[in-house]
Design an enzyme around this catalytic site. Sequence first.
Site, PDB file in Angstrom:
ATOM      1  N   THR A   1       0.856  -1.198   0.000  1.00  0.00           N
ATOM      2  CA  THR A   1       0.000   0.000   0.000  1.00  0.00           C
ATOM      3  C   THR A   1       0.889   1.245   0.000  1.00  0.00           C
ATOM      4  OG1 THR A   1      -0.214  -0.168   2.411  1.00  0.00           O
ATOM      5  CG2 THR A   1      -1.997  -1.081   1.080  1.00  0.00           C
TER       6      THR A   1
ATOM      7  N   LYS B   1       3.713  -6.606   4.328  1.00  0.00           N
ATOM      8  CA  LYS B   1       3.474  -5.245   3.854  1.00  0.00           C
ATOM      9  C   LYS B   1       3.148  -4.383   5.077  1.00  0.00           C
ATOM     10  CE  LYS B   1       0.108  -3.209   3.550  1.00  0.00           C
ATOM     11  NZ  LYS B   1      -0.748  -2.334   4.438  1.00  0.00           N
TER      12      LYS B   1
ATOM     13  N   ASN C   1       0.524  11.307   6.169  1.00  0.00           N
ATOM     14  CA  ASN C   1      -0.684  11.050   6.935  1.00  0.00           C
ATOM     15  C   ASN C   1      -1.663  12.218   7.015  1.00  0.00           C
ATOM     16  OD1 ASN C   1      -0.571   8.253   7.886  1.00  0.00           O
ATOM     17  ND2 ASN C   1       1.437   8.937   8.564  1.00  0.00           N
TER      18      ASN C   1
ATOM     19  N   THR D   1       0.182  -7.217  13.937  1.00  0.00           N
ATOM     20  CA  THR D   1       0.890  -6.254  13.120  1.00  0.00           C
ATOM     21  C   THR D   1       0.948  -6.534  11.637  1.00  0.00           C
ATOM     22  OG1 THR D   1       2.343  -5.688  14.945  1.00  0.00           O
ATOM     23  CG2 THR D   1       3.059  -5.034  12.789  1.00  0.00           C
TER      24      THR D   1
ATOM     25  N   GLU E   1       6.627   5.041   7.478  1.00  0.00           N
ATOM     26  CA  GLU E   1       6.201   6.223   6.742  1.00  0.00           C
ATOM     27  C   GLU E   1       7.101   7.409   7.088  1.00  0.00           C
ATOM     28  OE1 GLU E   1       1.537   5.098   5.981  1.00  0.00           O
ATOM     29  OE2 GLU E   1       2.045   6.359   7.676  1.00  0.00           O
TER      30      GLU E   1
END
Lengths: 400, 400
Positions: free
Chosen positions: B153, B179, B396, B190, B273
């Site tokens: 993703t 992933k 985000n 998780t 991220e």
Amino acid sequence: MSVNENVKILESISGLYLGGYHAGIKNSGTKKDIAYFFAPQATGIAGVFTKNNFFAPSVAWSRNVVKSGKAHAIIVNSGNANAGNGRRGEEDVEMTAREAAALLGIRPAEVAVASTGKIGVPMPMEKFIPGVQQMLAHWKQTDARAAAEAIMTTDTVMKLAGSEFIAGSEPCVVAGMTKGSGMIAPNMATTLTFIATDLNWSHDVLQHCLREVNEATFNMVSVDTDTSSNDMVLLLATGAKNVPVTTEHRTQFVEALFHVMKSLAVQIVQDGEGATKLIEARVSGALNVDEARRMAKSIIDSPLVKTAVCGEDPNWGRVLAAAGKVENTSFAQEKVSLSFGTELIVVDGEPLCQPREVYAAQMKGREVLIALDLNQGEHEATAWGCDLTHGYIDINTEYS
Amino acid sequence: MSVNENVKILESISGLYLGGYHAGIKNSGTKKDIAYFFAPQATGIAGVFTKNNFFAPSVAWSRNVVKSGKAHAIIVNSGNANAGNGRRGEEDVEMTAREAAALLGIRPAEVAVASTGKIGVPMPMEKFIPGVQQMLAHWKQTDARAAAEAIMTTDTVMKLAGSEFIAGSEPCVVAGMTKGSGMIAPNMATTLTFIATDLNWSHDVLQHCLREVNEATFNMVSVDTDTSSNDMVLLLATGAKNVPVTTEHRTQFVEALFHVMKSLAVQIVQDGEGATKLIEARVSGALNVDEARRMAKSIIDSPLVKTAVCGEDPNWGRVLAAAGKVENTSFAQEKVSLSFGTELIVVDGEPLCQPREVYAAQMKGREVLIALDLNQGEHEATAWGCDLTHGYIDINTEYS
């Protein structure tokens, strides 16, 4: 209320002297960095402290002062937390209390000490002690603004709150100040906060009231889930007003104290490092207050909720995930209802699937309200947080 | 090992077929977004799942599949989490399992289902089902790269790991893919992770091994403390290698599984991220493994530690505060020793007070090692996290 009005209320507390001064502990220029509170006729002190096992010697010292039940003075400095300094740190706190006590004509054990600022840097006592000497040489003044200014660190505004109330027929006051914008988290006494009242109550009843109100205010705000080595909230009774401790008076005082502490706590998150929006998370329909509090805090603590609010993105799944991850609760996804502002998003577990813009419109203001109804019981709780922004990253990657 | 090598190891598992396909669930272009794993002779499946009470119907479905102990296939999609969709979501998962089962000649209850992507958007079944039909029409292939690509993703790289081991005299393999880069947190199964082995072991022993290794690997990494509604780790035994369950073989398998899962878990945080640095926090000298794990996780979870690492700022007080805030531990600040990289900073509670640059030099690389010794006992634990950067905020606040 404006800063000016709160300054006036705080200064109106009979029997309280306070002020701030520049000692040179902060690196930069002529900023005030030490403050004092002095109540010669004080009848009691209460306090709540950081639960962090890495705590500053000022916390250990002041915890003992509060335990003894009586204190007449509080000495505060900003610019140096005096934490992580080993045995030298402990000696420096004791020296500070001894010095202030001598100048004020009281015992060192009656002086609470609080520090905030950098960790692991020895306190520059060669600046601190002369500063205290000069500040307390003229203690008979009431300068709330100078004190509030002196306790600021990364704060961008000074934070005061006050409330007047009538106990029986006696007009009384409770008012205080706070500092803090990072390292604010739940399960903590949270940040440096100093509150005074003119009541003549003693430690036990003050401590009970403070604990109760603290749970619903300071323990319900969070900027970043990190908890400091130095946090404390102190409540000093100057003894000026003779008010018997009755159930009625106690209720009146707790209400006024709640008003003051909620205002101070919300001011902290509004001034959260880099914050642009206040998040208010209300969890209702819970089986008990404890689970409502834990879920409300989990919502305002979630980085993904905080960044969604920053981006005005109605990513409501993140809110349900933040509440759902809390262990041992009655959360059942097929029962919950969720709204942003005045707009319902999920009702009894089923999403209403309105266009994104309808929900996004509820996130445009400076305050974003998130309400989660568990539909399980009668209890509720509210927590306050702030969004997570580039400003937070800037402040915390560059601080050193 | 390189991606190519890991792809080869995964594809070398006898009795395992896998691949990925473009169904059109992801908005953008022709990206692969569905994948399958199929083991016609599978002997057992194990799984650990999100503990979030807000969980997707795929989690509820696959939890039942794992409970039954046997599965032959896993169907995965990215681009849509199928979470928060009420009753419709449950029906869609069942339809997916039924469709895949019919195509593979097995029972629906033998098909695990996993989803990742947006929450609260109904699954586009009109794209998903035809995609599954076309993908499974040619199931007899082994294309690990296509499968790994299809489950991505916000991941910027595909993540695979494999390990070969000898059980007795039999050469065996355990290998898998994962992933995830946001919504990764402790106390969770998780993220989506699929692991296969050619052993012929059954559910009970596989489940035991998976739980044990999961605690020390996936449950010890965190990107942002948020936990997803959809996370799962599945472990499928194809049954190709006849290896009796002995203590020795079990130990060999657990070691290989640890290697694979640690590698996958660290790959996730490395691709966290916005992450620019991997943080490895080791807590030693603990009274038990549990307190060591809780403190190591608290260090890598702390936003103030994460931003300090981002800024290469040796703000070691934040590390002690992050470890100290964990409740019910043997942390005693007068006993702890702390180091960054190879440089000691605090020894037995006393700071060494070396120049800032000496400590900062230990934070320049892509990996920052933080080691805390409690000096209380013999136990230790390691957790892995990443720094908190502007990139995380960008991803985000803009995701929707």
